[in-house]
Design an enzyme around this catalytic site. Structure first.
Site, PDB file in Angstrom:
ATOM      1  N   SER A 274       2.279  -2.175   2.293  1.00 55.50           N
ATOM      2  CA  SER A 274       0.855  -1.839   2.382  1.00 55.50           C
ATOM      3  C   SER A 274       0.050  -2.830   3.219  1.00 55.50           C
ATOM      4  O   SER A 274      -0.942  -2.445   3.845  1.00 55.50           O
ATOM      5  CB  SER A 274       0.245  -1.711   0.985  1.00 55.50           C
ATOM      6  OG  SER A 274       0.498  -2.864   0.212  1.00 55.50           O
TER       7      SER A 274
ATOM      8  N   HIS B 118      -3.732  -6.396   1.176  1.00 55.78           N
ATOM      9  CA  HIS B 118      -4.490  -5.311   1.810  1.00 55.78           C
ATOM     10  C   HIS B 118      -5.610  -5.859   2.683  1.00 55.78           C
ATOM     11  O   HIS B 118      -5.786  -5.440   3.836  1.00 55.78           O
ATOM     12  CB  HIS B 118      -5.072  -4.385   0.738  1.00 55.78           C
ATOM     13  CG  HIS B 118      -4.043  -3.643  -0.032  1.00 55.78           C
ATOM     14  ND1 HIS B 118      -4.352  -2.811  -1.096  1.00 55.78           N
ATOM     15  CD2 HIS B 118      -2.687  -3.597   0.086  1.00 55.78           C
ATOM     16  CE1 HIS B 118      -3.247  -2.290  -1.580  1.00 55.78           C
ATOM     17  NE2 HIS B 118      -2.224  -2.759  -0.889  1.00 55.78           N
TER      18      HIS B 118
END
Length: 276
Positions: free
Chosen positions: A201, A254
């Site tokens: 991610s 992230h």
């Protein structure tokens, strides 16, 4: 080969290809979700793009119709894939995109066969000073996923965004984005939660940031991300910080990934903006 443009209407694509053939330039069409027009001789790209600009101004000009008649083709010249879904999967991603995707799947299978812990011992961010020279650990954490939803979500975005970057800009650029974002997002997440984390991610968020800003600042690159999708990614990012989903989310990775992608896109488009 160089992809020149894509047309939603295959007949319009064929008209342009026919006209360029009368000018001594051979283009080919690959039909997937749209009609992609490809040029084999990249030295002719400047002329083709100039003709494309004129074509788009008035595709109904009689000279284009005349070119289609001159080509002597009574069919569209298009070859449709028997299985268009699988053709789209294959053609919308390059070799590096597929390599990372397959590695992630293989690691996920190993995690389910052996358990997460044995795999993490080999692939996790260095969790002991004695491991700091095992260089692969600074990147291999991105290959591990801990649920089916986790891997499906990441690999779908990886295929969509990574494939676009690799097809339009090149494998080298995707490799650089992947390596830098995996390293930086992993470092930040390690500061937040320690070494026991994993997932692609951080790289995916880097690609989101890169594709969106590169598309906004350099439309000629041929990559873009709809603003609705970048808004969705930001909402997902904020929701993760407030633990809306009730599950462990690598928020540090992230944020670091997104910032990395935005920074790389800004640098890559800086010189072009200055020239403009």
């Amino acid at each position: 080969m160089l992809m020149i443009t894509s047309f939603a209407n295959p007949r319009v694509a064929q008209a342009f290809v026919d006209y360029m053939a009368t000018q001594g330039i051979i283009l080919t069409i690959q039909q997937h979700t749209q009609s992609d027009v490809w040029l084999a001789d990249e030295s002719q790209a400047g002329r083709v793009r100039a003709e494309l600009a004129r074509f788009l101004e008035n595709p109904a000009d009689p000279r284009y119709l005349a070119a289609s008649w001159q080509s002597g083709q009574t069919n569209s010249g298009l070859r449709y894939q028997r299985f268009p879904f699988f053709a789209t999967l294959r053609h919308n991603a390059g070799p590096f995109t597929w390599a990372i995707l397959l590695i992630c799947i293989a690691v996920f299978i190993l995690q389910n066969l052996l358990g997460d812990q044995p795999v993490m011992i080999w692939l996790a961010w260095p969790y002991d000073p004695s491991l700091q020279f095992e260089a692969w650990r600074y990147f291999s954490h991105a290959f591990m996923h801990f649920s089916l939803m986790h891997i499906l979500f990441n690999l779908l975005w990886w295929w969509y965004l990574g494939g676009a970057v690799e097809k339009r800009i090149g494998s080298g650029k995707l490799v650089v984005i992947t390596v830098i974002s995996a390293l930086l997002s992993g470092f930040v997440q390690h500061q937040f939660s320690g070494p026991w984390f994993g997932g692609l991610s951080g790289v995916v968020y880097a690609l989101m940031g890169y594709v969106w800003l590169r598309g906004e600042r350099d439309p000629q690159s041929g990559i873009y991300l709809q603003r609705g999708l970048i808004l969705f990614s930001l909402v997902w990012l904020i929701a993760g910080w407030f633990d809306v989903f009730g599950m462990a989310i690598a928020n540090g990775a992230h944020v670091a990934g997104l910032a990395t992608g935005l920074a790389m896109a800004f640098v890559d488009t800086l010189h072009g903006r200055k020239r403009a």
